[in-house]
Write a protein that holds these residues in place. Structure first.
Motif, PDB file in Angstrom:
ATOM      1  N   SER A  63      10.297 -10.893   2.602  1.00 50.89           N
ATOM      2  CA  SER A  63       9.483  -9.687   2.786  1.00 50.89           C
ATOM      3  C   SER A  63       8.052  -9.929   2.294  1.00 50.89           C
ATOM      4  O   SER A  63       7.087  -9.487   2.934  1.00 50.89           O
ATOM      5  CB  SER A  63      10.101  -8.496   2.052  1.00 50.89           C
ATOM      6  OG  SER A  63      10.103  -8.696   0.650  1.00 50.89           O
TER       7      SER A  63
ATOM      8  N   ALA B  25       4.575  -9.955   4.714  1.00 48.02           N
ATOM      9  CA  ALA B  25       3.434  -9.100   4.377  1.00 48.02           C
ATOM     10  C   ALA B  25       2.162  -9.917   4.159  1.00 48.02           C
ATOM     11  O   ALA B  25       1.077  -9.538   4.612  1.00 48.02           O
ATOM     12  CB  ALA B  25       3.751  -8.283   3.130  1.00 48.02           C
TER      13      ALA B  25
ATOM     14  N   LYS C 266       8.051  -5.212  -8.729  1.00 52.96           N
ATOM     15  CA  LYS C 266       8.548  -5.657  -7.424  1.00 52.96           C
ATOM     16  C   LYS C 266       8.662  -4.511  -6.427  1.00 52.96           C
ATOM     17  O   LYS C 266       8.572  -4.734  -5.216  1.00 52.96           O
ATOM     18  CB  LYS C 266       9.920  -6.316  -7.578  1.00 52.96           C
ATOM     19  CG  LYS C 266       9.893  -7.720  -8.136  1.00 52.96           C
ATOM     20  CD  LYS C 266      11.288  -8.304  -8.076  1.00 52.96           C
ATOM     21  CE  LYS C 266      11.337  -9.702  -8.637  1.00 52.96           C
ATOM     22  NZ  LYS C 266      12.697 -10.260  -8.557  1.00 52.96           N
ATOM     23  N   ASP C 267       8.902  -3.297  -6.928  1.00 50.84           N
ATOM     24  CA  ASP C 267       9.099  -2.182  -5.999  1.00 50.84           C
ATOM     25  C   ASP C 267       7.791  -1.503  -5.602  1.00 50.84           C
ATOM     26  O   ASP C 267       7.789  -0.459  -4.953  1.00 50.84           O
ATOM     27  CB  ASP C 267      10.074  -1.153  -6.579  1.00 50.84           C
ATOM     28  CG  ASP C 267       9.591  -0.553  -7.897  1.00 50.84           C
ATOM     29  OD1 ASP C 267       8.482  -0.912  -8.344  1.00 50.84           O
ATOM     30  OD2 ASP C 267      10.320   0.263  -8.477  1.00 50.84           O
ATOM     31  N   ALA C 268       6.669  -2.104  -5.983  1.00 49.67           N
ATOM     32  CA  ALA C 268       5.375  -1.577  -5.554  1.00 49.67           C
ATOM     33  C   ALA C 268       5.241  -1.752  -4.036  1.00 49.67           C
ATOM     34  O   ALA C 268       5.842  -2.658  -3.452  1.00 49.67           O
ATOM     35  CB  ALA C 268       4.240  -2.306  -6.264  1.00 49.67           C
ATOM     36  N   PRO C 269       4.488  -0.891  -3.377  1.00 46.42           N
ATOM     37  CA  PRO C 269       4.283  -1.048  -1.928  1.00 46.42           C
ATOM     38  C   PRO C 269       3.717  -2.426  -1.599  1.00 46.42           C
ATOM     39  O   PRO C 269       2.927  -2.981  -2.366  1.00 46.42           O
ATOM     40  CB  PRO C 269       3.276   0.056  -1.599  1.00 46.42           C
ATOM     41  CG  PRO C 269       3.453   1.079  -2.679  1.00 46.42           C
ATOM     42  CD  PRO C 269       3.804   0.297  -3.915  1.00 46.42           C
ATOM     43  N   LEU C 270       4.117  -2.966  -0.450  1.00 43.71           N
ATOM     44  CA  LEU C 270       3.640  -4.293  -0.063  1.00 43.71           C
ATOM     45  C   LEU C 270       2.121  -4.336   0.084  1.00 43.71           C
ATOM     46  O   LEU C 270       1.495  -5.372  -0.154  1.00 43.71           O
ATOM     47  CB  LEU C 270       4.320  -4.735   1.232  1.00 43.71           C
ATOM     48  CG  LEU C 270       5.818  -5.051   1.109  1.00 43.71           C
ATOM     49  CD1 LEU C 270       6.421  -5.352   2.485  1.00 43.71           C
ATOM     50  CD2 LEU C 270       6.046  -6.224   0.163  1.00 43.71           C
ATOM     51  N   ALA C 271       1.534  -3.201   0.461  1.00 35.56           N
ATOM     52  CA  ALA C 271       0.072  -3.144   0.555  1.00 35.56           C
ATOM     53  C   ALA C 271      -0.562  -3.393  -0.813  1.00 35.56           C
ATOM     54  O   ALA C 271      -1.619  -4.026  -0.915  1.00 35.56           O
ATOM     55  CB  ALA C 271      -0.375  -1.798   1.107  1.00 35.56           C
ATOM     56  N   ASP C 272       0.097  -2.913  -1.873  1.00 40.82           N
ATOM     57  CA  ASP C 272      -0.412  -3.153  -3.225  1.00 40.82           C
ATOM     58  C   ASP C 272      -0.300  -4.630  -3.600  1.00 40.82           C
ATOM     59  O   ASP C 272      -1.158  -5.171  -4.307  1.00 40.82           O
ATOM     60  CB  ASP C 272       0.362  -2.317  -4.250  1.00 40.82           C
ATOM     61  CG  ASP C 272       0.025  -0.836  -4.157  1.00 40.82           C
ATOM     62  OD1 ASP C 272      -0.880  -0.474  -3.373  1.00 40.82           O
ATOM     63  OD2 ASP C 272       0.660  -0.041  -4.871  1.00 40.82           O
TER      64      ASP C 272
ATOM     65  N   THR D 294      -3.188  -6.435  -2.016  1.00 42.60           N
ATOM     66  CA  THR D 294      -4.411  -6.176  -2.791  1.00 42.60           C
ATOM     67  C   THR D 294      -4.412  -6.957  -4.090  1.00 42.60           C
ATOM     68  O   THR D 294      -5.434  -7.533  -4.490  1.00 42.60           O
ATOM     69  CB  THR D 294      -4.535  -4.672  -3.082  1.00 42.60           C
ATOM     70  OG1 THR D 294      -4.594  -3.949  -1.854  1.00 42.60           O
ATOM     71  CG2 THR D 294      -5.785  -4.384  -3.901  1.00 42.60           C
TER      72      THR D 294
END
Length: 219
Positions: A17, A21, A106-112, A115
């Motif tokens: 994943s 991303a 790890k559970d932060a949004p992939l967009a984060d 960044t």
């Protein structure tokens, strides 16, 4: 320039994943994956990535030891961004002491995640600084081998003030505003603080500020 990334995690689905991303971004490229800390050390040497996404809890060799080995020695090392399931993980604190540039959940949004990689690659530290400071404060007082605060005696009063502001997560621009000085002057002060204390980056400066007692956990 393209930022080269090494993903280190013992779960294949998480690695995949993250790869999808990151590889979808034109300025990012995943150059390798590792499932253990020992694999990470070998691949970091062979692939020379710019950023290592490092899980902390893995078999064979954990991310803390892998971070220490990857960042040991001279210059030219990648930036290490630690990944964890827990926001108060003692292993993450150890990794920050070893020279990691910051951490994220790890559970932060992939967009984060995307960044964060860009921020770390640009030479900045302490992504999500409020969480990082809370982590450091939670473990600093009981950390083994507290640094000798005598090192701080080499700093001028202004540099001590700058170190306090670094420890509170302020950027160069915010430090400049707090001290009513030019941003370039603030940047020069930060650079001198790191050089005098023999620190790799701002993350280690935050750790030292708490461990030496310059900044109190609830101060």
């Amino acid at each position: 320039m393209t930022t080269r990334i090494l993903i280190v995690d013992d779960q294949a689905m998480i690695r995949e994943s993250f790869r999808v991303a990151l590889d979808s971004q034109p300025d990012l490229e995943v150059v390798g994956e590792a499932a253990t800390g020992s694999e990470a050390v070998s691949l970091a040497g062979a692939l020379t990535p710019d950023v290592v996404l490092m899980d902390v809890r893995m078999p064979v060799m954990d991310g803390l030891e892998a971070t220490r080995l990857i960042l040991a020695g001279g210059g030219g090392h990648p930036r290490v961004l630690v990944l964890t399931t827990f926001d108060l993980d003692e292993h993450v604190y150890g990794a920050l002491r070893a020279g990691a540039s910051g951490f994220m959940l790890k559970d932060a949004p992939l967009a984060d995640l995307v960044t964060a990689v860009r921020v770390v690659s640009a030479g900045h530290t302490l992504f999500a600084p409020s969480v990082t400071r809370r982590l450091i404060a939670a473990f600093a007082e009981r950390a083994a081998g507290r640094p000798d605060s005598a090192a701080l005696k080499n700093l001028t009063p202004r540099e001590v003030e700058v170190l306090r502001l670094i420890a509170r997560g302020l950027s160069n621009a915010e430090i400049a505003g707090a001290l009513t000085i030019a941003e370039q002057t603030a940047k020069s002060h930060v650079s001198r603080v790191l050089t005098k204390l023999g620190l790799r980056d701002r993350a280690q400066a935050v750790v030292l500020a708490y461990e030496s007692g310059l900044v109190a956990p609830n101060g």
